[in-house]
Design a protein around this motif. Sequence first.
Motif, short mmCIF file in Angstrom:
data_model
loop_
_atom_site.label_atom_id
_atom_site.label_comp_id
_atom_site.label_asym_id
_atom_site.label_seq_id
_atom_site.Cartn_x
_atom_site.Cartn_y
_atom_site.Cartn_z
N THR A 90 -9.84 20.27 -2.06
CA THR A 90 -11.02 20.12 -1.61
C THR A 90 -11.29 19.07 -0.46
OG1 THR A 90 -11.37 19.17 -3.73
CG2 THR A 90 -12.24 21.17 -3.39
N LYS A 91 -10.45 18.05 -0.70
CA LYS A 91 -10.53 16.88 0.09
C LYS A 91 -10.02 17.20 1.37
CE LYS A 91 -12.14 13.29 -2.27
NZ LYS A 91 -13.46 12.89 -1.74
N ILE A 92 -8.85 18.00 1.47
CA ILE A 92 -8.40 18.39 2.80
C ILE A 92 -9.35 19.16 3.46
CG2 ILE A 92 -6.53 19.89 3.65
CD1 ILE A 92 -4.50 19.11 1.70
N VAL A 93 -10.21 20.11 2.81
CA VAL A 93 -11.01 20.72 3.55
C VAL A 93 -12.24 19.90 4.07
CG1 VAL A 93 -13.19 22.34 2.92
CG2 VAL A 93 -10.98 22.95 1.81
N GLU A 94 -12.51 18.91 3.35
CA GLU A 94 -13.55 18.02 3.94
C GLU A 94 -12.86 17.23 5.25
OE1 GLU A 94 -14.74 14.88 1.02
OE2 GLU A 94 -15.31 16.57 -0.52
N GLN A 95 -11.77 16.89 5.05
CA GLN A 95 -11.14 16.18 6.48
C GLN A 95 -10.99 16.99 7.57
OE1 GLN A 95 -7.10 14.91 4.74
NE2 GLN A 95 -7.91 13.28 3.60
N THR A 98 -14.47 17.65 9.12
CA THR A 98 -14.75 16.51 9.93
C THR A 98 -14.04 16.44 11.23
OG1 THR A 98 -15.06 15.14 7.74
CG2 THR A 98 -14.81 13.94 9.96
N PHE A 99 -12.76 16.62 11.13
CA PHE A 99 -12.13 16.77 12.51
C PHE A 99 -12.57 17.80 13.52
CE2 PHE A 99 -8.11 14.92 9.84
CZ PHE A 99 -8.31 13.85 10.49
N LEU A 100 -13.02 19.04 12.91
CA LEU A 100 -13.45 20.18 13.71
C LEU A 100 -14.76 19.80 14.16
CD1 LEU A 100 -12.63 23.09 11.29
CD2 LEU A 100 -11.88 22.75 13.77
N ARG A 101 -15.89 19.00 13.38
CA ARG A 101 -16.99 18.50 14.17
C ARG A 101 -16.73 17.72 15.09
NH1 ARG A 101 -18.53 18.45 8.27
NH2 ARG A 101 -19.35 20.30 7.77
N LEU A 102 -15.67 16.84 15.06
CA LEU A 102 -15.53 15.69 16.21
C LEU A 102 -14.39 16.41 17.29
CD1 LEU A 102 -14.48 13.00 13.82
CD2 LEU A 102 -16.72 13.05 15.06
N ILE A 162 -13.71 28.45 20.57
CA ILE A 162 -13.55 29.07 19.47
C ILE A 162 -14.88 28.79 18.68
CG2 ILE A 162 -11.17 29.08 19.32
CD1 ILE A 162 -11.51 26.92 17.26
N ASN A 163 -15.16 29.79 17.55
CA ASN A 163 -16.28 29.68 16.80
C ASN A 163 -16.08 28.40 15.61
OD1 ASN A 163 -18.47 30.02 15.24
ND2 ASN A 163 -18.49 32.27 15.32
N VAL A 164 -16.21 27.23 16.02
CA VAL A 164 -16.01 26.29 15.04
C VAL A 164 -16.90 26.41 13.64
CG1 VAL A 164 -15.97 23.74 14.65
CG2 VAL A 164 -15.33 24.63 16.91
N SER A 165 -17.91 26.87 13.91
CA SER A 165 -19.11 26.67 12.85
C SER A 165 -18.33 27.92 11.96
CB SER A 165 -20.39 27.04 13.32
OG SER A 165 -20.38 28.35 13.89
N LYS A 166 -17.93 29.03 12.36
CA LYS A 166 -17.16 29.88 11.72
C LYS A 166 -16.00 29.39 10.82
CE LYS A 166 -16.86 34.17 10.14
NZ LYS A 166 -17.46 34.67 8.92
N VAL A 167 -15.34 28.67 11.40
CA VAL A 167 -13.99 28.16 10.71
C VAL A 167 -14.53 27.01 9.57
CG1 VAL A 167 -12.04 26.51 11.03
CG2 VAL A 167 -12.77 27.83 12.76
N ILE A 168 -15.62 26.27 10.09
CA ILE A 168 -16.09 25.33 8.75
C ILE A 168 -16.57 26.16 7.83
CG2 ILE A 168 -18.10 23.59 8.32
CD1 ILE A 168 -17.56 22.48 11.24
N SER A 169 -17.36 27.23 7.80
CA SER A 169 -17.85 28.00 6.87
C SER A 169 -16.81 28.66 6.15
CB SER A 169 -18.87 29.27 7.58
OG SER A 169 -18.66 30.39 6.76
N ASN A 170 -15.70 29.17 6.67
CA ASN A 170 -14.33 29.62 5.81
C ASN A 170 -13.90 28.48 5.16
OD1 ASN A 170 -14.54 32.19 7.20
ND2 ASN A 170 -13.25 31.87 8.96
N LEU A 171 -13.78 27.45 5.52
CA LEU A 171 -13.39 26.29 5.02
C LEU A 171 -14.08 25.95 3.63
CD1 LEU A 171 -12.05 24.00 7.82
CD2 LEU A 171 -10.73 25.11 5.96
N GLU A 172 -15.60 26.04 3.90
CA GLU A 172 -16.38 25.96 2.65
C GLU A 172 -16.02 26.83 1.40
OE1 GLU A 172 -18.20 22.99 3.05
OE2 GLU A 172 -18.31 23.42 0.84
N GLU A 173 -15.76 28.01 2.02
CA GLU A 173 -15.34 29.04 0.89
C GLU A 173 -14.14 28.98 0.18
OE1 GLU A 173 -15.93 32.96 2.83
OE2 GLU A 173 -17.93 32.95 3.24
#
Lengths: 190, 126
Positions: A90-95, A98-102, A162-173
């Motif tokens: 879960t920590k790796i997901v958060e990291q 964050t990297f994707l948002r930046l 690329i669709n960054v928001s989709k990657v972030i959403s996949n990571l959340e799942e």
Amino acid sequence: MSREQRITVYIFLGLSVLSVIIFTLFKNEKSTYLDFISVWGSFASLSAFVFLFFQIKSQKSINEESNRAIKETKNLLIKLFSISDISKGTKIVEQAQTFLRLNKFESALLRLKDLKEILIYIKHYNTKKNLINLNEYADHVSNISIDLLNINDKIIGKKSTINVSKVISNLEEISTFISDFELKIKDNDS
Amino acid sequence: MIPENIKDLIAKLKEKTKNNNAKWQTSSGENEFQIKLDAGKIVIDSFHNEYDNEWYVSFGIYNKEGNEVIRNTVEQSDISGDYELLLDFHETVQNSYLKTDETINKMIFEINGKDEVGEIDSPLPF
């Protein structure tokens, strides 16, 4: 002395006595001590076969015991290693998020690779326990593989966006999936 | 060259998509779509590479364990016909996902059925 060795000695002694009885009952004037040795030798050979049989059986049992101990130790190590790594998921997901948002795609790529390994640990850990829905698991693995490919294409310049928001959403799942799995491990072990 | 069995798979899935019987989802590629089947997952993407100024179409299959088993990426300059085949499939999927034809048909129906269409701008607050 083991049980098998004791049995072999008893058989040997019994057969020696039997050879004396047989020699005494069937001896005639021409019989010599060489004939006795011959009879006794035959029974001694029989005892040797029994001894050999027990030795082979015992060796096989030792091998099986050793293999079982090695397997148990290996499973325990894998389990300890996997649990400690899974809990980092879960920590790796958060990291990664964050990297994707930046827009730090190289760092996000490394974190996603770590996350994919964790998903593989989960599958190995789950082999005998049925704690995960395999369809859901496959969905997460394929999504992370697709995301890795897209991020890699973005890094090498093959894809401009690329669709960054989709990657972030996949990571959340995936994060929810890992947390759920951790809770199930705790419930299962308690 | 795309193998015949993949062409067959594409043709059948395209037909299902056209009939609105295939549920596609977006994926992490900018124009990428994926569909989940019991046997695995199919992915189709179309993208532009700024370095070689080429358009590409990429088609992938993932097995039920989630591993990629097939990936075909074809550039626009390909002359085998694979690019046109995959691009056509991508457009069908995109139209289905975005409900393009449905939206256009509803617009035509609305325009034909009403004397006046559209809404006036909300009045200014002063």
